[in-house]
Design an enzyme around this catalytic site. Structure first.
Site, PDB file in Angstrom:
ATOM      1  N   GLN A 213      20.884 -18.963  -6.783  1.00  0.00           N
ATOM      2  CA  GLN A 213      21.268 -20.379  -6.737  1.00  0.00           C
ATOM      3  C   GLN A 213      22.373 -20.701  -7.743  1.00  0.00           C
ATOM      4  O   GLN A 213      23.186 -21.585  -7.516  1.00  0.00           O
ATOM      5  CB  GLN A 213      20.057 -21.280  -7.047  1.00  0.00           C
ATOM      6  CG  GLN A 213      18.959 -21.274  -6.002  1.00  0.00           C
ATOM      7  CD  GLN A 213      17.877 -20.272  -6.329  1.00  0.00           C
ATOM      8  OE1 GLN A 213      18.149 -19.211  -6.889  1.00  0.00           O
ATOM      9  NE2 GLN A 213      16.646 -20.578  -5.981  1.00  0.00           N
TER      10      GLN A 213
ATOM     11  N   ARG B 275       5.962 -25.746  -0.458  1.00  0.00           N
ATOM     12  CA  ARG B 275       6.398 -25.142  -1.719  1.00  0.00           C
ATOM     13  C   ARG B 275       5.459 -25.652  -2.811  1.00  0.00           C
ATOM     14  O   ARG B 275       5.544 -26.813  -3.220  1.00  0.00           O
ATOM     15  CB  ARG B 275       7.855 -25.519  -2.024  1.00  0.00           C
ATOM     16  CG  ARG B 275       8.785 -25.020  -0.943  1.00  0.00           C
ATOM     17  CD  ARG B 275      10.079 -24.412  -1.377  1.00  0.00           C
ATOM     18  NE  ARG B 275      10.113 -23.491  -2.454  1.00  0.00           N
ATOM     19  CZ  ARG B 275      11.196 -23.315  -3.224  1.00  0.00           C
ATOM     20  NH1 ARG B 275      12.284 -24.034  -3.016  1.00  0.00           N
ATOM     21  NH2 ARG B 275      11.191 -22.426  -4.208  1.00  0.00           N
TER      22      ARG B 275
ATOM     23  N   ASP C 253      10.475 -27.959 -12.402  1.00  0.00           N
ATOM     24  CA  ASP C 253       9.771 -28.210 -11.138  1.00  0.00           C
ATOM     25  C   ASP C 253       8.441 -28.904 -11.334  1.00  0.00           C
ATOM     26  O   ASP C 253       7.909 -29.527 -10.418  1.00  0.00           O
ATOM     27  CB  ASP C 253       9.530 -26.894 -10.393  1.00  0.00           C
ATOM     28  CG  ASP C 253      10.805 -26.461  -9.698  1.00  0.00           C
ATOM     29  OD1 ASP C 253      11.714 -25.974 -10.405  1.00  0.00           O
ATOM     30  OD2 ASP C 253      10.905 -26.652  -8.474  1.00  0.00           O
TER      31      ASP C 253
ATOM     32  N   ASN D  86       9.862 -23.860 -14.320  1.00  0.00           N
ATOM     33  CA  ASN D  86      11.192 -23.895 -13.693  1.00  0.00           C
ATOM     34  C   ASN D  86      11.465 -22.512 -13.120  1.00  0.00           C
ATOM     35  O   ASN D  86      10.659 -21.580 -13.249  1.00  0.00           O
ATOM     36  CB  ASN D  86      12.259 -24.324 -14.712  1.00  0.00           C
ATOM     37  CG  ASN D  86      13.581 -24.646 -14.037  1.00  0.00           C
ATOM     38  OD1 ASN D  86      13.630 -25.384 -13.065  1.00  0.00           O
ATOM     39  ND2 ASN D  86      14.671 -24.057 -14.518  1.00  0.00           N
ATOM     40  N   LYS D  87      12.621 -22.375 -12.503  1.00  0.00           N
ATOM     41  CA  LYS D  87      13.001 -21.129 -11.823  1.00  0.00           C
ATOM     42  C   LYS D  87      12.738 -19.904 -12.693  1.00  0.00           C
ATOM     43  O   LYS D  87      13.004 -19.925 -13.895  1.00  0.00           O
ATOM     44  CB  LYS D  87      14.483 -21.224 -11.453  1.00  0.00           C
ATOM     45  CG  LYS D  87      15.097 -20.048 -10.744  1.00  0.00           C
ATOM     46  CD  LYS D  87      14.351 -19.580  -9.522  1.00  0.00           C
ATOM     47  CE  LYS D  87      14.026 -20.674  -8.532  1.00  0.00           C
ATOM     48  NZ  LYS D  87      12.998 -20.251  -7.523  1.00  0.00           N
TER      49      LYS D  87
ATOM     50  N   ARG E  94      16.387 -27.370  -1.304  1.00  0.00           N
ATOM     51  CA  ARG E  94      15.582 -26.842  -2.404  1.00  0.00           C
ATOM     52  C   ARG E  94      15.936 -27.631  -3.656  1.00  0.00           C
ATOM     53  O   ARG E  94      16.829 -28.475  -3.651  1.00  0.00           O
ATOM     54  CB  ARG E  94      15.697 -25.316  -2.582  1.00  0.00           C
ATOM     55  CG  ARG E  94      16.993 -24.664  -2.223  1.00  0.00           C
ATOM     56  CD  ARG E  94      18.147 -24.954  -3.151  1.00  0.00           C
ATOM     57  NE  ARG E  94      17.790 -24.827  -4.543  1.00  0.00           N
ATOM     58  CZ  ARG E  94      18.425 -25.406  -5.534  1.00  0.00           C
ATOM     59  NH1 ARG E  94      19.474 -26.201  -5.283  1.00  0.00           N
ATOM     60  NH2 ARG E  94      18.076 -25.256  -6.782  1.00  0.00           N
ATOM     61  N   GLY E  95      15.204 -27.331  -4.758  1.00  0.00           N
ATOM     62  CA  GLY E  95      15.336 -28.146  -5.961  1.00  0.00           C
ATOM     63  C   GLY E  95      14.261 -29.216  -5.888  1.00  0.00           C
ATOM     64  O   GLY E  95      14.191 -29.951  -4.881  1.00  0.00           O
ATOM     65  N   ALA E  96      13.418 -29.295  -6.928  1.00  0.00           N
ATOM     66  CA  ALA E  96      12.214 -30.138  -6.845  1.00  0.00           C
ATOM     67  C   ALA E  96      12.487 -31.581  -6.396  1.00  0.00           C
ATOM     68  O   ALA E  96      11.866 -32.054  -5.431  1.00  0.00           O
ATOM     69  CB  ALA E  96      11.478 -30.093  -8.181  1.00  0.00           C
TER      70      ALA E  96
HETATM   71  O1  MRU Z   1      13.498 -22.376  -5.794  1.00  0.00           O
HETATM   72  P1  MRU Z   1      14.375 -23.564  -6.043  1.00  0.00           P
HETATM   73  O2  MRU Z   1      15.819 -23.283  -5.819  1.00  0.00           O
HETATM   74  O3  MRU Z   1      13.883 -24.793  -5.321  1.00  0.00           O
HETATM   75  O4  MRU Z   1      14.190 -23.826  -7.596  1.00  0.00           O
HETATM   76  C1  MRU Z   1      14.885 -24.880  -8.174  1.00  0.00           C
HETATM   77  C2  MRU Z   1      14.714 -24.971  -9.637  1.00  0.00           C
HETATM   78  O5  MRU Z   1      14.013 -24.225 -10.254  1.00  0.00           O
HETATM   79  C3  MRU Z   1      15.381 -26.138 -10.284  1.00  0.00           C
HETATM   80  O6  MRU Z   1      15.786 -25.827 -11.575  1.00  0.00           O
HETATM   81  C4  MRU Z   1      14.382 -27.302 -10.337  1.00  0.00           C
HETATM   82  O7  MRU Z   1      13.841 -27.552  -9.075  1.00  0.00           O
HETATM   83  C5  MRU Z   1      14.995 -28.533 -10.858  1.00  0.00           C
HETATM   84  S1  MRU Z   1      16.215 -29.171  -9.768  1.00  0.00           S
HETATM   85  C6  MRU Z   1      16.811 -30.585 -10.454  1.00  0.00           C
END
Ligand code: MRU
Length: 372
Positions: free
Chosen positions: A218, A109, A259, A269-270, A56-58
């Site tokens: 996370q 996603r 994201d 973002n999250k 996970r993480g963009a």
């Molecule tokens: O749902 P996730 O854990 O994939 O969400 C991740 C985030 O929101 C991060 O902050 C974002 O992807 C940036 S990661 C460098």
């Protein structure tokens, strides 16, 4: 660039590992209890891994999808060898199946634009290879090289982001970050966490409050784990505690990842990032986003139409498998929110720190990178 950055600033953990014919992902669902790998060699396993947040993480989602497609290209090349007479010409059959795989990955996603960015890049390479008359096997090799290039570009982008960002962090700063934007999420150094790690290795004597980031935690699970590896002083807080800290004057800077960023700077973002940004604005605390240029969506003029992933209610109704509420309760679970550009003090990218007016600074940054 920061000249003082020490040699001990090394990449953190990489979310992906290639072992011969196997594509392995750090299973981020299992951390911090266990550092183990999930085999995502097949297309179905990779689709599952992205959906279920093994990876996970963009940016890491984009890199994983690129390698997933490179492995799919290898599989298609080997299947083409065994094709019988009378079937579609090899290149066409390869292309059809490859596009289906890319589309399937794109659906996993919806908010992280890096995913579509990476699969489009892979598709372009495959199309160009066939157009120039390469065989299926040669095309698959090109695809693999492109996935490697995407990974290595992320590593350098993260390093540059970390260095530009560290220059913005005052000595002794107390920061807040949300979710996880470290090596696990962005490959190697990290984006928001890369900035924090770089400031730490620049001996700025910083400390970090980490939002636990309900519902998937996370922050508690991954960011605290990554910061512990580098011994960055960090304190876990519940997401609702940041306002209290800011009201007491105990926060100097907020930094998160993103994201998807629209051309006017609105940033998804999250979930919970928007709350932090509003609080930071009220308390006059600078709020920064750190993200590579692959997170900018050049099709979106603003954040209004950023697709927001809605995840399973079970993530809210339980915590670590145990129910949090009454049986039969309903829950709402959007995975992301959008922070309007006017609440963002700067966006830290690999080409420098972008400042308002973002319409101009983002256009300039994208133009600059397109010329390279
Ligand atoms: O749902 P996730 O854990 O994939 O969400 C991740 C985030 O929101 C991060 O902050 C974002 O992807 C940036 S990661 C460098």
């Amino acid at each position: 660039m920061s000249a003082s950055l020490t040699m001990s600033f090394l990449p953190g953990v990489l979310p992906i590992k290639i072992e011969g014919e196997r594509l392995l992902l750090v299973d981020q669902r299992k951390l911090p209890a266990e550092l183990c790998y999930f085999d995502a060699t097949s297309r179905d396993q990779m689709v599952f891994a992205i959906k279920d947040m093994v990876v996970r993480g963009a940016p890491s989602i984009g890199v994983a999808a690129a390698f997933g497609l490179a492995f799919e290209a290898r599989r298609l090349a080997s299947a083409a060898k065994h094709e019988e007479q009378g079937q579609l010409p090899h290149a066409q059959a390869f292309l059809n199946e490859f596009s289906l795989a890319a589309e399937e990955l794109n659906q996993t996603r919806p908010t992280a634009v890096n995913l579509v960015w990476a699969t489009r890049r892979m598709a372009k390479v495959v199309e160009a290879a066939f157009a120039s008359g390469l065989s299926c096997a040669e095309t698959a090799s090109q695809a693999y090289l492109e996935a490697e290039a995407i990974l290595s570009e992320h590593l350098s982008a993260n390093l540059a982001i970390s260095q530009y960002g560290s220059e913005l962090v005052p000595s002794g700063a107390r920061l807040i970050t949300h979710c996880n934007a470290g090596g696990l999420a962005a490959c190697g150094y990290g984006t928001a966490l890369g900035v924090i790690r770089a400031a730490h290795f620049d001996r700025k004597n910083i400390s970090v409050y980490v939002d636990e980031t309900r519902p998937r935690n996370q922050g508690a699970k991954l960011t605290m784990w990554e910061l512990a590896q580098d011994q960055v002083p960090s304190t876990l807080i519940c997401d609702s505690m940041s306002g209290h800290l800011m009201s007491k004057g105990q926060i100097d800077m907020v930094i998160t990842g993103a994201d998807r960023i629209a051309l006017n700077g609105d940033s998804a973002n999250k979930i919970g990032t928007y709350n932090l940004a509003v609080l930071a604005h009220y308390h006059k605390v600078p709020f920064y986003i750190a993200a590579p240029l692959s997170t900018f969506d050049s099709n979106l003029v603003d954040g209004k139409t950023i697709p927001i992933e809605e995840r399973d209610q079970g993530e809210v109704l339980t915590i670590y498998g145990a129910p949090t509420t009454v049986p039969g309760a309903q829950a709402f679970n959007p995975g992301f929110d959008v922070t309007p550009a006017q609440l963002i003090s700067g966006i830290i990218t690999e080409v420098g720190v972008l400042r308002p007016d973002y319409v101009d600074s983002i256009a300039e940054a994208l133009l600059q990178s397109a010329k390279k």
